[in-house]
Design a protein around this motif. Structure first.
Motif, PDB file in Angstrom:
ATOM      1  N   THR A  88       0.646  -1.270  -0.043  1.00 20.47           N
ATOM      2  CA  THR A  88      -0.054   0.070  -0.075  1.00 20.47           C
ATOM      3  C   THR A  88       0.662   1.198  -0.103  1.00 20.47           C
ATOM      4  O   THR A  88       0.346   2.403  -0.618  1.00 20.47           O
ATOM      5  CB  THR A  88      -0.971   0.051   1.270  1.00 20.47           C
ATOM      6  OG1 THR A  88      -0.191  -0.342   2.372  1.00 20.47           O
ATOM      7  CG2 THR A  88      -2.072  -0.963   1.086  1.00 20.47           C
ATOM      8  N   TYR A  89       1.805   1.145   0.775  1.00 18.69           N
ATOM      9  CA  TYR A  89       2.777   2.307   0.919  1.00 18.69           C
ATOM     10  C   TYR A  89       3.502   2.547  -0.482  1.00 18.69           C
ATOM     11  O   TYR A  89       3.615   3.673  -1.144  1.00 18.69           O
ATOM     12  CB  TYR A  89       3.922   2.440   2.040  1.00 18.69           C
ATOM     13  CG  TYR A  89       4.853   3.511   1.983  1.00 18.69           C
ATOM     14  CD1 TYR A  89       4.288   4.518   2.515  1.00 18.69           C
ATOM     15  CD2 TYR A  89       6.239   3.343   1.535  1.00 18.69           C
ATOM     16  CE1 TYR A  89       5.042   5.766   2.676  1.00 18.69           C
ATOM     17  CE2 TYR A  89       6.742   4.547   1.547  1.00 18.69           C
ATOM     18  CZ  TYR A  89       6.418   5.550   2.081  1.00 18.69           C
ATOM     19  OH  TYR A  89       7.363   6.849   2.284  1.00 18.69           O
ATOM     20  N   TYR A  90       4.308   1.684  -0.982  1.00 16.68           N
ATOM     21  CA  TYR A  90       5.124   1.751  -2.245  1.00 16.68           C
ATOM     22  C   TYR A  90       4.218   1.992  -3.378  1.00 16.68           C
ATOM     23  O   TYR A  90       4.371   2.807  -4.471  1.00 16.68           O
ATOM     24  CB  TYR A  90       5.939   0.592  -2.397  1.00 16.68           C
ATOM     25  CG  TYR A  90       7.289   0.700  -1.672  1.00 16.68           C
ATOM     26  CD1 TYR A  90       8.632   1.198  -2.289  1.00 16.68           C
ATOM     27  CD2 TYR A  90       7.385   0.464  -0.366  1.00 16.68           C
ATOM     28  CE1 TYR A  90       9.681   1.490  -1.737  1.00 16.68           C
ATOM     29  CE2 TYR A  90       8.293   0.480   0.340  1.00 16.68           C
ATOM     30  CZ  TYR A  90       9.471   0.994  -0.225  1.00 16.68           C
ATOM     31  OH  TYR A  90      10.791   1.321   0.211  1.00 16.68           O
ATOM     32  N   GLY A  92       1.165   3.327  -3.309  1.00 20.38           N
ATOM     33  CA  GLY A  92       0.595   4.778  -2.943  1.00 20.38           C
ATOM     34  C   GLY A  92       1.576   5.866  -3.422  1.00 20.38           C
ATOM     35  O   GLY A  92       1.112   7.037  -3.870  1.00 20.38           O
ATOM     36  N   ILE A  93       2.760   5.935  -3.015  1.00 20.02           N
ATOM     37  CA  ILE A  93       3.784   6.855  -3.283  1.00 20.02           C
ATOM     38  C   ILE A  93       4.069   7.170  -4.836  1.00 20.02           C
ATOM     39  O   ILE A  93       4.590   7.957  -5.269  1.00 20.02           O
ATOM     40  CB  ILE A  93       5.013   7.140  -2.470  1.00 20.02           C
ATOM     41  CG1 ILE A  93       5.732   5.815  -3.018  1.00 20.02           C
ATOM     42  CG2 ILE A  93       4.800   6.869  -1.333  1.00 20.02           C
ATOM     43  CD1 ILE A  93       7.087   5.491  -2.364  1.00 20.02           C
ATOM     44  N   VAL A  96       0.870   9.742  -4.845  1.00 24.54           N
ATOM     45  CA  VAL A  96       0.637  10.760  -3.780  1.00 24.54           C
ATOM     46  C   VAL A  96       2.115  11.360  -3.183  1.00 24.54           C
ATOM     47  O   VAL A  96       3.094  10.485  -3.348  1.00 24.54           O
ATOM     48  CB  VAL A  96       0.210  10.026  -2.572  1.00 24.54           C
ATOM     49  CG1 VAL A  96       0.053  10.883  -1.350  1.00 24.54           C
ATOM     50  CG2 VAL A  96      -1.181   9.274  -2.878  1.00 24.54           C
ATOM     51  N   ALA A 101       2.527  11.258   2.163  1.00 25.72           N
ATOM     52  CA  ALA A 101       2.503  10.208   2.493  1.00 25.72           C
ATOM     53  C   ALA A 101       3.148   9.912   3.709  1.00 25.72           C
ATOM     54  O   ALA A 101       2.509   9.294   4.586  1.00 25.72           O
ATOM     55  CB  ALA A 101       3.150   9.252   1.313  1.00 25.72           C
ATOM     56  N   VAL A 105       1.344   8.124   7.050  1.00 19.77           N
ATOM     57  CA  VAL A 105       1.968   7.238   7.813  1.00 19.77           C
ATOM     58  C   VAL A 105       2.406   7.242   8.971  1.00 19.77           C
ATOM     59  O   VAL A 105       2.332   6.168   9.949  1.00 19.77           O
ATOM     60  CB  VAL A 105       3.087   6.651   6.759  1.00 19.77           C
ATOM     61  CG1 VAL A 105       4.121   5.607   7.586  1.00 19.77           C
ATOM     62  CG2 VAL A 105       2.696   5.976   5.455  1.00 19.77           C
ATOM     63  N   GLN A 159      -4.627   3.929  -0.214  1.00 21.28           N
ATOM     64  CA  GLN A 159      -3.581   3.041  -0.053  1.00 21.28           C
ATOM     65  C   GLN A 159      -2.694   3.513   0.922  1.00 21.28           C
ATOM     66  O   GLN A 159      -2.235   2.716   1.898  1.00 21.28           O
ATOM     67  CB  GLN A 159      -2.737   2.885  -1.250  1.00 21.28           C
ATOM     68  CG  GLN A 159      -3.624   2.003  -2.333  1.00 21.28           C
ATOM     69  CD  GLN A 159      -2.734   2.160  -3.874  1.00 21.28           C
ATOM     70  OE1 GLN A 159      -2.213   3.133  -4.066  1.00 21.28           O
ATOM     71  NE2 GLN A 159      -2.818   0.922  -4.603  1.00 21.28           N
ATOM     72  N   VAL A 160      -2.325   4.773   1.169  1.00 21.20           N
ATOM     73  CA  VAL A 160      -1.178   5.452   2.108  1.00 21.20           C
ATOM     74  C   VAL A 160      -2.063   5.461   3.545  1.00 21.20           C
ATOM     75  O   VAL A 160      -1.344   5.133   4.282  1.00 21.20           O
ATOM     76  CB  VAL A 160      -0.990   6.903   1.635  1.00 21.20           C
ATOM     77  CG1 VAL A 160      -0.244   7.457   2.571  1.00 21.20           C
ATOM     78  CG2 VAL A 160      -0.039   6.821   0.579  1.00 21.20           C
ATOM     79  N   SER A 163      -2.022   1.794   4.845  1.00 20.29           N
ATOM     80  CA  SER A 163      -0.530   1.528   5.223  1.00 20.29           C
ATOM     81  C   SER A 163      -0.215   1.458   6.864  1.00 20.29           C
ATOM     82  O   SER A 163       0.480   0.541   7.309  1.00 20.29           O
ATOM     83  CB  SER A 163       0.666   2.046   4.507  1.00 20.29           C
ATOM     84  OG  SER A 163       1.905   1.875   4.766  1.00 20.29           O
TER      85      SER A 163
END
Length: 310
Positions: A88-90, A92-93, A96, A101, A105, A159-160, A163
């Protein structure tokens, strides 16, 4: 060195290692490599180094043999849970802004502190909660400068947001799996030798999930061309932001508790900003400098106790 102080140092190393991941990923993305391929290679490198670390020591090999089947299965489950956090983090960025982000986070220390009230060792006393407030305020300022006109896609934003929620659950459960002590006596737990093997199992499960996933979506990681200039930072993500970051976090968290480990980890964005200034020529604004000072104040406040060295 006391177990508590060692735990603090390990978590600080972990935070800086995790914070280097975005800087390593930036040139890899710029070379045209997608996030799924990056994460597949990231965890392959991380898992390879983790098993080399486990097998290089007799005590860690003994810890691996001593792992009960239930703990092995729990490690696999946590590895699969970590897929949710990292994916979700990778993902999302990609859409975003990184500053936004990071702002989202780094609510996870507060989430971990709340979860630790029910599972694991909770933050004790008003000083710890005051330190948490200082650190979170510092994070908000440190990652300031978000363009209010920016409107990231809703999918990336979701997504972010997902995370840190997933990561908070993972932190608490991973600390329990690798032997988090429920008291503050500073005595080593019998699970100490099993922390590295448990972390290796988690990283391996995460890596297998990404490699299988790349085949399922029709983008096998082996078939994706990776430019020569992308390999050094890609290997850096695997070695530093995966192997070193996760191994030191699990070793540190089992000594000082998940909630304290999450609180200390708020130093990560400060490290990222400082490193970006050094490597990319970016400079801190006055607001970010104040934010960094608050983060450091929160960390010092949380750890400044007479028993730190004892």
């Amino acid at each position: 060195m006391s177990p508590r102080l060692l735990g603090v140092l390990l978590v600080l190393v972990s935070a800086c290692s995790f914070g280097s991941g975005a800087l390593f990923a930036k040139p890899v993305y710029a070379a045209g490599v997608d996030w799924l391929t990056v994460l597949a290679w990231r965890f392959l490198v991380g898992a390879t180094l983790s098993w080399a670390w486990v097998l290089s020591s007799g005590s860690r090999r003994a810890g691996l043999r001593a792992l009960p089947r239930r703990q092995v299965l729990a490690g696999v489950a946590l590895g699969l849970l970590y897929v949710g956090n990292s994916a979700t983090y990778y993902a999302g960025i990609e859409t975003v802004p990184v500053s936004l982000a990071a702002l989202i986070v780094y609510v996870y220390p507060a989430l971990v502190a709340v979860l630790a009230l029910f599972v694991g060792r909770r933050l004790g006393g008003g000083r710890a909660w005051a330190a948490l407030g200082l650190a979170i305020a510092g994070v908000v300022l440190s990652v300031g400068g978000i363009d209010p006109a920016a409107e990231p896609p809703i999918v990336g934003l979701v997504q972010v947001i997902a995370s840190p929620i997933i990561y908070s659950v993972w932190i608490v459960l991973a600390a329990r799996l690798t032997g988090e002590r429920r008291d503050a006596t500073g005595h080593e737990s019998v699970a100490g030798a099993e922390a590295a093997p448990a972390a290796a199992i988690m990283i391996t499960a995460t890596g297998l999930a990404y490699w299988i996933g790349s085949f399922v979506v029709g983008r096998p990681a082996l078939s994706v061309p990776i430019p020569a200039e992308a390999w050094p930072p890609l290997l850096g993500i695997g070695a530093i932001a995966s192997f070193l970051a996760i191994q030191t976090f699990t070793e540190g968290a089992r000594r000082i508790g998940a909630a304290q480990a999450a609180l200390l980890s708020t130093i990560e964005p400060l490290w990222t900003i400082a490193l970006a200034g050094l490597l990319l020529g970016e400079s801190l604004t006055a607001v970010q400098a104040v934010g960094g000072a608050l983060i450091l104040a929160g960390v010092v406040l949380s750890q400044a106790s007479p028993d730190l060295l004892g």
